[in-house]
Enzyme design. Structure first.
Site, mmCIF file in Angstrom:
data_model
loop_
_atom_site.group_PDB
_atom_site.id
_atom_site.type_symbol
_atom_site.label_atom_id
_atom_site.label_comp_id
_atom_site.label_asym_id
_atom_site.label_seq_id
_atom_site.Cartn_x
_atom_site.Cartn_y
_atom_site.Cartn_z
ATOM 1 C CG HIS A 88 -1.083 1.011 -2.244
ATOM 2 N ND1 HIS A 88 -1.123 -0.282 -2.426
ATOM 3 C CD2 HIS A 88 -0.876 1.146 -3.560
ATOM 4 C CE1 HIS A 88 -1.198 -0.936 -3.281
ATOM 5 N NE2 HIS A 88 -1.018 -0.088 -4.339
ATOM 6 C CB THR A 89 -3.098 6.701 0.589
ATOM 7 O OG1 THR A 89 -3.038 7.024 -0.770
ATOM 8 C CG2 THR A 89 -3.176 7.368 1.911
ATOM 9 C CD GLN A 90 0.213 1.752 3.486
ATOM 10 O OE1 GLN A 90 -0.385 1.354 4.454
ATOM 11 N NE2 GLN A 90 0.351 1.172 2.395
#
Lengths: 259, 261
Positions: free
Chosen positions: B32-34
Site C-alpha cells: 500500500h502507499t505509505q
C-alpha cells in the site's frame, strides 16, 4: 576516465539489473507510514431540563494550527424531517460523518419498518452497539445524543469512542471538555455549592439540585463557549445550538470570536 | 533472422540471454502507499458571486527534484465541476481514470437526465477516499472540488486522504493553506462577502496568491492552470505564466537575495 566508466554497478545496494530487486519482505516488523486518524478540534455540550434538551457545538474545523473552515457543523438531526433526536460528534470529523450517516439510516429504517419513531433510549443503545462493533478500529469520536424520553423529559446520552454510554444531566466533550465540564458541574449540578449559614465544615448542607429553566440553560451554554474560546485555540468561529422540545427542534446560531 | 513477429524489436536471446520473468511475479505481500512519491503542491480556490475560481501550478516534484513541469492538476469533470489535486500524482491519475469511468456511466445511464453537480461529485470522492483510508490503503491526495451545486449555487469543498471533508468560501491545500488562505480570507472572509465578489476580483486574488506561493514555496512553478466555473460552463486555461513578478523584497531578506552572510 577509466575509473568513471568501470562497468559493474556497486554490488551492495540495489543495482541496475532487475534480478537484484528484492522479492522478499525485509526482516523485522514493518512500520505503517499511515495513521488513519486526525483531530479536527472543536467542542460540544449538552444540557437537559424538565421538558427540553439542548445540544451545542462550535463550528470551527481545524487541522493542526490551521483553520479548515469557520463553518463545519458538529450537530446533526437524526432520523429524517420530523425527528426529535440530535447527535453531536466531536473528534475525527470523517468518522463523525460516517457514524452520523449510519445512525441516520438506521433510525429511518426503524420508522419505515415499525411505523413509529424510534425512542431516544433505543436509539442510544443502538448507537452504543454501532460504536462497539468497531471496537478494534474505532470511530475516533466522542458522541452525545439528545432528545426527549417517553415521559417527555429531556434525555441526554454521552459516549466514549468504543461505545460505553450513560444517561446524564449534562456533558461537555471535545477539545475544551476539560474547561467546560467543571463549570457545568458547578452551575448545573451545583457541585461545591452549599446553603448559606447551614453549618460549619462537614456540617455544611449541600445546595439542593433542581432542573434549570430553558433560558438559564441557553445562557450557561453561551457563557461556557465564550469562555472556552478565550482559552482554547481550537474552539471558536460560531456556536450552533439545537433545542429539542415536544414541538420540534429549534436551531440557533450565534457568532463566536474568529481569533 | 527470427521469423516470429512477437520477437521482433526485442532484445535477442543469443546476445542478452533469455528474458527473466521471475521478478514479474508478485511474490511479496501486496503493498500500500505509505508515502507519496511524485507530488503536486498547492491548489487554491475562491468562490465569487456567480461561480468559483480554482488554480494549481503545473509542477510534479520528485522529492526536491522538479521532475515534471507540464502536469495538468486541474481536471474538468463536466460543464459544472472542476477538480484540483494536490499530493501524489499517480493517485491523481488513478482518480482521473475512476472519474472518467463514472462520467461515462452517467452519460449512458437512462435514469439521470442532468449532469452530476459539484456537490454530488464531492460526496462521491469523499466515499472513495474514506473507504480507501479505512482499508489502510489511502489515495495520497488533498482534493478541491469547485463548481455549481444542484441548485446552481457556487460550490467549493475539500476531501483529503483521511476522508475529512469541509467547505468554505476560500480553500487551499498544502503550502497554500499557510500562505494563500490569509490573503484570500482578506478578500472573502465569509459567504456574504463571496456573494459580493466579482469574477475579476476573484481571478486577480488567485493569481496574486499563485505569485506569493512561487516566491516562497520551493516546490512550486511559475506556470499554472486556472479555471473559472460559472453557469456559462468551464473556462479552463493551462500553461498560464506568472506576470509582474517582483523580487525586490528579496533584497531585504538575509539568505534570500544576493548578499552572503
Amino acid at each position: 576516465m577509466g575509473s568513471i566508466f568501470t562497468a559493474a554497478p556497486p554490488q551492495s545496494g540495489p543495482g541496475y539489473s532487475f534480478k537484484q530487486t528484492p522479492t522478499t519482505v525485509p526482516e523485522g516488523t514493518r512500520q505503517h507510514g499511515f495513521y488513519p486518524y486526525t483531530d479536527n478540534g472543536g467542542s460540544t455540550l449538552g444540557i437537559t431540563g424538565a421538558d427540553f434538551a439542548i445540544l451545542a457545538g462550535d463550528t470551527r474545523s481545524t487541522s493542526g494550527y490551521n483553520i479548515n473552515t469557520r463553518f463545519a457543523p458538529k450537530l446533526f438531526k437524526v432520523g429524517g424531517a420530523d425527528s426529535r433526536i440530535v447527535l453531536s460528534v466531536v473528534g475525527f470529523a470523517a468518522d463523525g460523518l460516517a457514524l452520523k450517516e449510519r445512525l441516520d439510516t438506521i433510525v429511518k429504517m426503524y420508522r419505515y419498518q415499525h411505523g413509529k419513531p424510534m425512542s431516544v433510549a433505543a436509539c442510544a443503545q443502538r448507537l452504543s452497539h454501532i460504536l462497539y462493533q468497531k471496537r478494534f478500529f474505532p470511530y475516533y469520536v466522542t458522541a452525545i445524543l439528545g432528545g426527549l424520553d417517553e415521559e417527555g423529559k429531556g434525555a441526554l446520552y454521552s459516549y466514549d469512542p468504543v461505545g460505553s454510554y450513560e444517561r446524564e444531566q449534562c456533558r461537555a466533550a471535545g477539545a475544551a471538555a476539560s474547561l467546560i465540564m467543571p463549570f457545568l458541574d458547578n452551575q448545573v449540578n451545583y457541585k461545591n455549592q452549599y446553603v448559606l449559614g447551614s453549618g460549619e465544615g462537614h456540617a455544611l448542607q449541600a445546595r439542593e439540585r433542581e432542573l434549570l429553566p430553558r433560558k438559564d440553560v441557553e445562557e450557561l451554554v453561551q457563557d461556557a463557549f465564550s469562555s472556552a474560546v478565550e482559552r482554547h485555540i481550537e474552539v471558536g468561529d460560531g456556536l450552533q445550538m439545537f433545542i429539542i422540545t415536544k414541538d420540534g427542534i429549534e436551531e440557533i446560531y450565534k457568532p463566536l470570536k474568529l481569533d | 533472422m527470427n521469423h516470429l513477429p512477437q520477437a521482433w524489436g526485442r532484445p535477442r536471446d543469443d546476445v542478452y540471454g533469455p528474458y527473466n520473468n521471475s521478478y514479474l511475479q508478485t511474490s511479496g505481500p501486496s503493498q500500500h502507499t505509505q508515502s507519496p512519491i511524485v507530488t503536486g503542491t498547492s491548489v487554491l480556490a475562491i468562490k465569487f458571486k456567480d461561480g468559483v475560481v480554482i488554480a494549481a501550478d503545473n509542477l510534479a516534484s520528485y522529492g526536491s527534484l522538479a521532475r515534471f513541469t507540464d502536469v495538468k492538476r486541474l481536471l474538468r469533470f463536466n460543464s459544472r465541476a472542476v477538480i484540483g489535486f494536490g499530493g501524489d500524482v499517480s493517485d491523481m491519475q488513478y482518480l482521473t481514470r475512476l472519474l472518467s469511468s463514472l462520467e461515462i456511466n452517467e452519460n449512458y445511464s437512462v435514469t439521470s437526465s442532468t449532469e452530476l453537480a459539484a456537490n454530488n461529485l464531492h460526496t462521491y470522492l469523499h466515499k472513495v477516499m474514506y473507504k480507501r483510508r479505512s482499508d489502510f490503503n489511502p489515495l495520497w491526495n488533498q482534493i478541491l472540488i469547485a463548481g455549481l451545486d444542484v441548485a446552481d449555487n457556487p460550490y467549493l469543498a475539500s476531501v483529503d486522504l483521511l476522508g475529512t471533508t469541509f467547505s468554505s468560501p476560500t480553500l487551499a491545500t498544502g503550502f497554500g493553506a499557510h500562505l494563500a488562505v490569509p490573503i484570500m480570507r482578506r478578500v472573502c472572509p465569509d459567504e456574504e462577502a463571496a456573494k459580493e465578489l466579482t469574477q475579476e476580483q476573484a481571478v486577480e486574488t488567485v493569481r496574486e496568491c499563485m505569485k506569493v506561493l512561487f516566491y516562497r514555496d520551493a516546490r512550486s512553478l511559475d506556470k499554472y492552470s486556472i479555471a473559472v466555473v460559472t453557469k456559462e460552463g468551464v473556462d479552463l486555461k493551462h500553461g498560464e505564466k506568472l506576470e509582474k513578478q517582483s523580487w525586490a523584497f528579496a533584497e531585504g531578506i538575509r539568505g534570500y537575495g544576493t548578499q552572503v552572510n
